[in-house]
Motif scaffolding. Sequence first.
Motif, mmCIF file in Angstrom:
data_model
loop_
_atom_site.group_PDB
_atom_site.id
_atom_site.type_symbol
_atom_site.label_atom_id
_atom_site.label_comp_id
_atom_site.label_asym_id
_atom_site.label_seq_id
_atom_site.Cartn_x
_atom_site.Cartn_y
_atom_site.Cartn_z
ATOM 1 N N ALA A 92 -26.427 48.293 -22.996
ATOM 2 C CA ALA A 92 -27.486 49.151 -23.528
ATOM 3 C C ALA A 92 -28.573 48.320 -24.210
ATOM 4 C CB ALA A 92 -26.890 50.162 -24.502
ATOM 5 N N GLU A 93 -28.171 47.258 -24.896
ATOM 6 C CA GLU A 93 -29.144 46.371 -25.559
ATOM 7 C C GLU A 93 -30.071 45.714 -24.539
ATOM 8 O OE1 GLU A 93 -26.746 43.641 -27.717
ATOM 9 O OE2 GLU A 93 -26.140 45.105 -29.238
ATOM 10 N N ARG A 94 -29.563 45.495 -23.338
ATOM 11 C CA ARG A 94 -30.375 44.895 -22.265
ATOM 12 C C ARG A 94 -31.090 45.959 -21.438
ATOM 13 N NH1 ARG A 94 -28.048 41.345 -24.784
ATOM 14 N NH2 ARG A 94 -27.577 39.222 -24.094
ATOM 15 N N LYS A 95 -31.063 47.196 -21.929
ATOM 16 C CA LYS A 95 -31.721 48.327 -21.261
ATOM 17 C C LYS A 95 -31.135 48.590 -19.870
ATOM 18 C CE LYS A 95 -34.564 48.458 -24.749
ATOM 19 N NZ LYS A 95 -34.372 49.484 -25.814
ATOM 20 N N LEU A 96 -29.826 48.366 -19.724
ATOM 21 C CA LEU A 96 -29.145 48.618 -18.458
ATOM 22 C C LEU A 96 -28.368 49.924 -18.566
ATOM 23 C CD1 LEU A 96 -27.868 45.006 -17.687
ATOM 24 C CD2 LEU A 96 -29.618 46.263 -16.439
ATOM 25 N N HIS A 97 -28.647 50.834 -17.660
ATOM 26 C CA HIS A 97 -28.011 52.155 -17.633
ATOM 27 C C HIS A 97 -26.628 52.000 -17.016
ATOM 28 C CE1 HIS A 97 -28.257 56.335 -18.295
ATOM 29 N NE2 HIS A 97 -28.448 56.727 -17.042
ATOM 30 N N ALA A 98 -25.582 52.319 -17.770
ATOM 31 C CA ALA A 98 -24.229 52.046 -17.306
ATOM 32 C C ALA A 98 -23.315 53.235 -17.549
ATOM 33 C CB ALA A 98 -23.671 50.803 -18.005
ATOM 34 N N ALA A 99 -22.298 53.354 -16.680
ATOM 35 C CA ALA A 99 -21.296 54.419 -16.811
ATOM 36 C C ALA A 99 -19.910 53.816 -16.629
ATOM 37 C CB ALA A 99 -21.534 55.505 -15.758
ATOM 38 N N LEU A 194 -22.769 61.245 -17.198
ATOM 39 C CA LEU A 194 -22.559 62.468 -17.967
ATOM 40 C C LEU A 194 -22.581 62.097 -19.435
ATOM 41 C CD1 LEU A 194 -21.681 65.488 -18.175
ATOM 42 C CD2 LEU A 194 -19.329 64.670 -18.128
ATOM 43 N N GLU A 195 -23.454 62.722 -20.184
ATOM 44 C CA GLU A 195 -23.537 62.394 -21.607
ATOM 45 C C GLU A 195 -22.193 62.636 -22.280
ATOM 46 O OE1 GLU A 195 -25.881 61.004 -23.238
ATOM 47 O OE2 GLU A 195 -27.485 61.048 -21.765
ATOM 48 N N GLY A 196 -21.745 61.663 -23.055
ATOM 49 C CA GLY A 196 -20.499 61.803 -23.795
ATOM 50 C C GLY A 196 -20.716 61.478 -25.252
ATOM 51 N N GLU A 197 -19.606 61.179 -25.913
ATOM 52 C CA GLU A 197 -19.675 60.847 -27.333
ATOM 53 C C GLU A 197 -20.065 59.384 -27.503
ATOM 54 O OE1 GLU A 197 -15.917 61.763 -28.966
ATOM 55 O OE2 GLU A 197 -15.917 63.832 -28.242
ATOM 56 N N GLY A 198 -20.819 59.085 -28.554
ATOM 57 C CA GLY A 198 -21.184 57.714 -28.840
ATOM 58 C C GLY A 198 -22.034 57.109 -27.739
ATOM 59 N N TRP A 200 -20.859 55.944 -24.805
ATOM 60 C CA TRP A 200 -20.234 55.998 -23.494
ATOM 61 C C TRP A 200 -20.848 57.065 -22.607
ATOM 62 C CZ3 TRP A 200 -14.709 54.425 -22.289
ATOM 63 C CH2 TRP A 200 -14.320 53.328 -23.070
ATOM 64 N N LEU A 201 -21.110 56.695 -21.363
ATOM 65 C CA LEU A 201 -21.468 57.644 -20.324
ATOM 66 C C LEU A 201 -20.403 57.549 -19.241
ATOM 67 C CD1 LEU A 201 -25.293 56.923 -19.950
ATOM 68 C CD2 LEU A 201 -24.267 58.897 -21.039
ATOM 69 N N VAL A 202 -20.032 58.679 -18.677
ATOM 70 C CA VAL A 202 -19.018 58.705 -17.621
ATOM 71 C C VAL A 202 -19.507 59.627 -16.507
ATOM 72 C CG1 VAL A 202 -17.130 58.290 -19.243
ATOM 73 C CG2 VAL A 202 -17.741 60.634 -18.646
ATOM 74 N N PRO A 203 -18.950 59.475 -15.300
ATOM 75 C CA PRO A 203 -19.327 60.394 -14.217
ATOM 76 C C PRO A 203 -18.863 61.811 -14.523
ATOM 77 C CG PRO A 203 -18.173 58.443 -13.374
ATOM 78 C CD PRO A 203 -18.011 58.446 -14.851
ATOM 79 N N THR A 204 -19.478 62.790 -13.874
ATOM 80 C CA THR A 204 -18.951 64.147 -13.962
ATOM 81 C C THR A 204 -17.550 64.136 -13.357
ATOM 82 O OG1 THR A 204 -19.744 64.812 -11.769
ATOM 83 C CG2 THR A 204 -21.267 65.110 -13.639
#
Length: 323
Positions: A92-99, A194-198, A200-204
């Motif tokens: 996230a600090e490197r502006k990389l979208h990750a799941a 999928l927006e999660g807590e904190g 973390w992003l995860v797939p649907t």
Amino acid sequence: MQELFFELLRVAVGQMDCLSRGPSVEEWNGIYQIAQRHGLVGVCYKGVERLFDFGLRAPQDLSIDWMADAEMLRDEQELYENRCEKLVKKLAERKLHAAVMNGLGERHYDDSEMRHLLKTPSIDIFVDCNMDRIVKFVHQTGQEDVYCGYTSLALTVWDNTPVNLYYRVLSMRNPFVNKRMQKWFAHNKELMFLEGEGDWLVPTLTMNALCMLQTFQQRLLSGKATMCCLVDYYYVLSRLKGAFQPFKDGCNMTETLQLLGLTQFAAGVMWVLQYTLSLDRSCMLCEPSETEGRFILRCLMARKRSFKHLLLHYPMEMIWPSR
């Protein structure tokens, strides 16, 4: 012995109350060895604990070793989660979208007792960028040597924690099917986040159900599949309860499996989940196929991969080199 192993799994996940009979000392040791081979020592120990209420106990020395293994697994899984969280923050600090993919991603929001008893073979993260950008990120972590596969590369910042960074999630050996699969994924890529807590992003759950199926297929073809993958998959499908969301093109799960060439394999996996873990039909991706399922189960439980059998059964996949 294998049937007793499956019964113990059903006890562990709450689908059975007790084994059909008490195993002998040799059978208990055999069950333990199968659990070790398939990364299910922790899950099976939960089954052993539940059998106490019925007066059925594993040999004392084995129970002690089993309990110690389960506790070590808890510590390992907590370490994996902590390191995954640090990695997600760095991306996230490197502006990389990750799941966070596969079992670890879904378990992050699961507060059940099984959360830390399921073994995670690696931290798997999908990063929405091209391969060159991920290689640059890996170099920034201090790792000099980077080997890039077709779908992912290995991050080796931790000696005892395997990490795979994915720039492609789905892949097929057959280049014609793979081209169609890559086009489909590009169109549905947003379902990986999928927006999660904190942080973390995860797939649907629906996307994860499809991705985990295809990941399991590739592991089976390469001889790396274990029952641990299917226990994770059992929990994902059980949470969905058959309520699969349509994909962006409006196709339902049945149509999507057909489009991606996964219908036959999915039907076999559904049978395996029904046979080994008593998955309810209402939770399945499609109608189960016993013929396909028995073949998959034989491959899964075999100690060595039989290339010849796989080639005869899946010729259009096995004739092409693995990616």
